[in-house]
Design an enzyme around this catalytic site. Sequence first.
Site, PDB file in Angstrom:
ATOM      1  N   GLU A  60      50.365  38.082  78.519  1.00  0.00           N
ATOM      2  CA  GLU A  60      50.580  37.999  79.966  1.00  0.00           C
ATOM      3  C   GLU A  60      49.294  38.002  80.772  1.00  0.00           C
ATOM      4  O   GLU A  60      49.188  37.331  81.796  1.00  0.00           O
ATOM      5  CB  GLU A  60      51.491  39.134  80.440  1.00  0.00           C
ATOM      6  CG  GLU A  60      52.958  38.960  80.050  1.00  0.00           C
ATOM      7  CD  GLU A  60      53.239  39.255  78.590  1.00  0.00           C
ATOM      8  OE1 GLU A  60      52.350  39.811  77.904  1.00  0.00           O
ATOM      9  OE2 GLU A  60      54.349  38.925  78.115  1.00  0.00           O
ATOM     10  N   HIS A 129      64.115  45.648  80.726  1.00  0.00           N
ATOM     11  CA  HIS A 129      64.536  44.324  81.196  1.00  0.00           C
ATOM     12  C   HIS A 129      65.265  44.460  82.528  1.00  0.00           C
ATOM     13  O   HIS A 129      66.111  43.647  82.863  1.00  0.00           O
ATOM     14  CB  HIS A 129      65.446  43.627  80.171  1.00  0.00           C
ATOM     15  CG  HIS A 129      64.774  43.363  78.862  1.00  0.00           C
ATOM     16  ND1 HIS A 129      64.617  44.328  77.898  1.00  0.00           N
ATOM     17  CD2 HIS A 129      64.189  42.233  78.369  1.00  0.00           C
ATOM     18  CE1 HIS A 129      63.983  43.806  76.859  1.00  0.00           C
ATOM     19  NE2 HIS A 129      63.709  42.551  77.116  1.00  0.00           N
TER      20      HIS A 129
END
Lengths: 327, 342
Positions: A60, A129
Site C-alpha cells: 500500500e 474490513h
Amino acid sequence: MATLTNIEAITRTLAEEMRRDPNIFITGEDVGVRGGVFRATKGLIEEFGESRVVDAPLAESSIVAVGIGAAVYGLRPVSEIQFADFIAPAFNQIVNEAAKMRYRSNGTWTCPLVMRAPYGGGISGGLYHSQSIEATYAHIPGLYVVAPATPYDIVGMLRHALRVDDPVLFLEHKKTYRLIKGEVPDTYYTIPFGKADVKRVGSDLTVIAYGLMLHHALDAAERVARDGISVEVIDPRTLNPLDKDTLLESVKKTGKALIIHEDNLTLGLGAEIAAIIASEAFEWLDAPVMRVAGPDIPAVPFSPPMQDFFMPNVDKIENAIRKLGAY
Amino acid sequence: MATQVAEKIALEITHRALGLSDDQVLEMYWAMLLARRLDERMWILHRPHLVAFHISGIGHEAAQVGAAFALKRGYDYAHPYYRDMATVLTLGMTPRDLMLALFGRQGEPSSNGRQMPSHFGSRALNIVSGSSPVATQIPQAAGIAFAIKYKKTDQVVLTCFGEGSTAEGDFHEGLNWAGIHTLPVIFLCQNNQYAISVPAAKQMAVPNVADRARAYGIPGVIVDGNDVLDVYGAMRDAVARARRGQGATLIEAKTYRPVPHSSDDDDRTYRSRAEVEEWKKRDPILRMQEYLTRVNLLNAQKIVESDARAKQVVDDADEFARNAPYPPAEAALGNVWGQVKS
Ligand SMILES: Cc1ncc(C[n+]2csc(CCOP(=O)(O)OP(=O)(O)O)c2C)c(N)n1
Ligand SMILES: [Mg+2]
C-alpha cells in the site's frame, strides 16, 4: 436521467473521466482483470488496457507513493486502497508526502492524486474490513477528505476530485455500494469540495450525517415526521475542509444539533462539528449538541450481536432525535 | 619520449574513455570543490549558532557529482535526499539558493524557508521537493519513472539515499515496482557505512546494498564512491539503459562521511578517530586533484586559483543570505491547498 447504484456511479465516472483525460490511470490491488474486489473498476481494463489499469503489487505504501510520483510528474493517478483498513501502511506517504507536497515546496510542486478507499461496517467484515478512518485523515491540512453518499454526489465529487490539484481521500461506504440507488442526470455537472448539502429541509432540529449514516438519518427523520417532528438533515459530503456556513445556518435556524457518525466517538468528526457550533452558534442553541457514534472500542466486531451493538442504526438515531426534540 | 606519450594517453583514458572532455572533467572538479567549500562554510556558520542546523555532504561529492553529471539538467528528474548538496549544485541550484535555505530566508527556492536546510526542490530543474522521513522518495521516484514510461519520453529519474534507509519498506517497495514495470530510474545508494551511529552491518545481513538488486530483477552495481569518474561511468551506463527502455539500476557508491551526521551529532561516541583519519586520506577532492594533476589539467597554481574562486562564490552567497530578509510570519499560511476549481 439514469438510475445508478453507488458502485455503478463510481465505475461509470471513472470510465467517463478516463475517456476525457488520457493522463488518468488507475492502480491498486486486483483492479485489473478482476475489476477490483468490489468490482468498482469492472470493465476498465478491457476498455483502457493494461497501461492505464495497473494491477499493483501488494504494497500500500507504494500504491500511494507511485501515485505521488506520477502526480508530481503531471499525471492524474487514481490509487485504489482495497479496504480502508489497509491504508495504514501508506499513512506516511499520505500524511508526510502527498498532503505536504504543495506546502513544503511553497506551491511549486503539487500532487493531484485521488485515493479511493471503501470503508465502513455493517457487512460482517469484522475488525479489519469495517473501519471508518475519516477522522484520522480529516485532521491533515492539505488533504481533501470526502465521503459522498449518493450516486448524484459520487458522480459530481469524483469528477471534481479528478480536476483539483491536491490529494483527495475519496471514501466510499462499502455497504452503500449496492444498497443505495439514485438518479443521475445526463447533463454534465461537478460538485466542488467544501460544500455541504441539505438533504431534507426541516425546522425543529438539525441532523448532520454522512456515508451510510446519512441514509439512516433520513429514514429516522421520516419516522419522526409522522409525529410532527421536523428534522433538517445535512450531509457535509466533504469532511475536510468542512462547509461551516451551511452547518451553522441550519443550526441557527433550528437551534438544535445532532451529529451522527459510525466512526468511534472520541475525537471524531462530531467533536469538531460540535466545537464549531459551540463557538460560532452558541447564542442560537436551545439544547446541548448531541452525538450518536460508534463506541470507543478498536473496531467493529464480527459476531452479529456485537456488530449491531457497534453500528448506529435508524432506531438509535430516532431515539436521539426524539430526546433532542423534547429537550 | 615514446613511453611518456603512451603513459599520457593511458592516463587520459579514464575521462576521455568515458566520453568526457577536458573541460567537462574540470567542470566536475569545480562542482565538487564548490560543494565542499560551501559545506565547510556552513559548518563554520553553525559553530557560533548563526544558523540553527546543518547536515553535510562532505565526503560524498564524488558520488553526487559523478551521478548528477550523467543527467540532462532540467530534463531528467532528480529526487535527492538531504546529503545531496553537490547533486543539486551540479543540477543547477546555486550557492545563494542553498545559503538562503541555511539561514531560512525569504525567497529560498526549495520551500521559502518552510523546510529545514537541505530539503531541496526546484520545479524549474525537475528536482522534486523532499521531506525528512527517509526512503519515502524511493517509491515516489518509481512513480515518476512510471509516468515517464506512460508518456513515452526518454527521460530518466535519479533518486538518492543512504545505506541505512535501505532497511525501510519503501526501499523494497520502490525497487519492486521498478523491476516489475522496467522503469527508467536509477537508485543511487550513497553507502557511507553509518546511519547516524549505526553501522551498515546492523542494517542488513548482506555485505553490499547492491546485492539486493537481484531480488528485484535489476542490476546492482558497486562503485568507488570517492572516485567521481568511477561513479560517472556506472551512472552513464545506467542512464543509457534506462533511456533505451531497459529499466532500472541500483548503484551502490561506497563512501564515508568524515564529519558528524549533522550539526547535532557527536561522532566520537560511536567511531574511532583513527578510522576517520584513514578515510580522510581517500578524500574524493584530493583524489580528483591527484588525477587531474597527473593528466596535466591541474597544477599547484591552478588549485590555489580555483580555491580562491570558490571562496569568492561562497563569500557572496553567505553575504547575500545573511542580509536577506526573513519571510513574514503570515507566509506560513499560504499554499496549503490550491485554488478550488469548479
Ligand atoms: C523514517 C525516518 N526515521 C528516522 C529518521 C531520523 N534519521 C535521519 S537520517 C538517519 C540516518 C540515515 O542513514 P542513511 O540512510 O545511511 O543515510 P546517511 O545519513 O548516512 O547519508 C536517521 C535515523 C528519519 N529522518 N526518517
Ligand atoms: Mg549512511
